[in-house]
Enzyme design. Structure first.
Site, PDB file in Angstrom:
ATOM      1  N   HIS A 115       1.077  -3.420   0.673  1.00  0.00           N
ATOM      2  CA  HIS A 115      -0.244  -3.967   1.037  1.00  0.00           C
ATOM      3  C   HIS A 115      -0.036  -5.223   1.881  1.00  0.00           C
ATOM      4  CE1 HIS A 115      -4.243  -5.679   0.793  1.00  0.00           C
ATOM      5  NE2 HIS A 115      -4.676  -4.510   0.349  1.00  0.00           N
ATOM      6  N   GLU A 187      -4.057   0.125   7.525  1.00  0.00           N
ATOM      7  CA  GLU A 187      -4.914  -1.030   7.282  1.00  0.00           C
ATOM      8  C   GLU A 187      -4.564  -2.137   8.276  1.00  0.00           C
ATOM      9  OE1 GLU A 187      -6.415  -0.634   2.791  1.00  0.00           O
ATOM     10  OE2 GLU A 187      -5.221  -2.399   3.211  1.00  0.00           O
TER      11      GLU A 187
HETATM   12  C1  PEP Z   1      -7.692  -3.479   0.671  1.00  0.00           C
HETATM   13  O1  PEP Z   1      -7.627  -4.273  -0.239  1.00  0.00           O
HETATM   14  O2  PEP Z   1      -6.824  -2.623   0.822  1.00  0.00           O
HETATM   15  C2  PEP Z   1      -8.838  -3.567   1.586  1.00  0.00           C
HETATM   16  C3  PEP Z   1      -8.916  -2.710   2.582  1.00  0.00           C
HETATM   17  O3  PEP Z   1      -9.741  -4.566   1.343  1.00  0.00           O
HETATM   18  P1  PEP Z   1     -11.206  -4.726   2.002  1.00  0.00           P
HETATM   19  O4  PEP Z   1     -11.904  -3.401   1.852  1.00  0.00           O
HETATM   20  O5  PEP Z   1     -11.862  -5.786   1.174  1.00  0.00           O
HETATM   21  O6  PEP Z   1     -11.007  -5.109   3.425  1.00  0.00           O
END
Ligand code: PEP
Length: 279
Positions: A115, A187
């Site tokens: 992450h 992400e």
């Molecule tokens: C995450 O914690 O993986 C995430 C995508 O957080 P958020 O949806 O708050 O951006």
């Protein structure tokens, strides 16, 4: 002549990352409310839709201390629990660490690895992420590997280079046979927890690139690996990602803390899953 093989259809995954939130009482209340929505929603389904949704996946990544207390409720509702992180070590003098096999012992089925908050705040390198992913798979867990570029890297035109490096380092020791226990989440770091979700077209391009690299690494077994998007997803913007054919769901942080909002997003995920598997 051999009939042309059907393209493999991947299940839709809707995942909640609670980060460092929820007391035991809050988590139990969240679960009661969410499961009530779920039961009501599932009761209204036709037998055929209910059958097709058996492969739809709802995942929750709570803090480690909540996994065991939530396990029974989650099992009954067919929700899979996972750890947000595991140690890169298996056992020994590593104060404060929790091993992958230990999180499996308390009921986790999944673990997140890499992450951006772990990479950025706790300084985890690609090599550490690779070690952790190895531990997760060795322990018999499903691993969700997170990759994504920072804003600086995107603005410098380095997104593909960064994604390729993160994927190839983390997946170096992963056997193609492990593909069935692997998931990826794209992400972009600048979209995580910022309220600034990425444009779906940008996500489509990154997801297509990630799929290509994954295929180079895992060969045809790459088709088993679901790819999720994460970064400020909410009930209003989720569908824009779910309709992308390169994607198989979403990992949701902040907006997953409200059980009503999470239910709205699960409903969208279930509808897309049904459309994918019907006909
Ligand atoms: C995450 O914690 O993986 C995430 C995508 O957080 P958020 O949806 O708050 O951006």
């Amino acid at each position: 002549m051999k009939p042309p093989s059907q393209p493999f259809r991947r299940s839709v995954h809707i995942a909640a990352n609670w980060k460092l939130n929820q007391s035991r009482a809050e988590a139990a209340a969240w679960m009661r409310e969410f499961v009530a929505h779920l039961r009501q929603g599932w009761d209204e389904l036709s037998p055929e839709s209910a059958r097709l949704l058996q492969t739809f996946r709802i995942l929750i990544f709570p803090t480690l201390t909540l996994i065991e207390p939530l396990q029974e409720m989650a099992r009954r509702a067919r929700i899979e629990l996972g750890a947000q992180d595991v140690s890169r070590f298996e056992r020994g003098a590593y104060t404060g660490e929790v091993a992958a096999w230990q999180v499996r012992e308390v009921g986790a089925v999944w673990a997140l690895v890499g992450h951006s908050e772990r990479r950025r705040i706790f300084g985890e390198s690609d090599e550490v992420v690779a070690e952790k992913l190895g531990r997760v798979l060795d322990a018999g867990l499903r691993g969700m590997l997170l990759v994504g570029e920072t804003l600086k890297e995107r603005e410098a035109g380095r997104t593909e280079e960064v994604l390729r490096r993160q994927l190839s380092t983390a997946l170096e020791g992963v056997e193609p046979a492990d593909a069935i226990r692997l998931a990826l989440a794209y992400e972009p770091v600048w979209a995580v927890g910022t309220g600034r979700n990425a444009d779906p077209e940008l996500v489509r391009e990154a997801a297509a690139f990630i799929r290509g690299v994954l295929e180079e690494i895992l060969g045809e077994d790459a088709r088993f690996v679901p790819l999720l998007y994460g970064g400020s997803v909410n009930p209003e913007n989720l569908l824009g990602y779910l309709v992308l054919e390169q994607l198989d769901g979403a990992l949701i942080g902040g907006a997953s803390l409200d059980p009503g909002d999470f239910w709205e997003m699960v409903k969208l995920g279930a509808a897309v899953h049904l459309r994918r598997f019907q006909g």
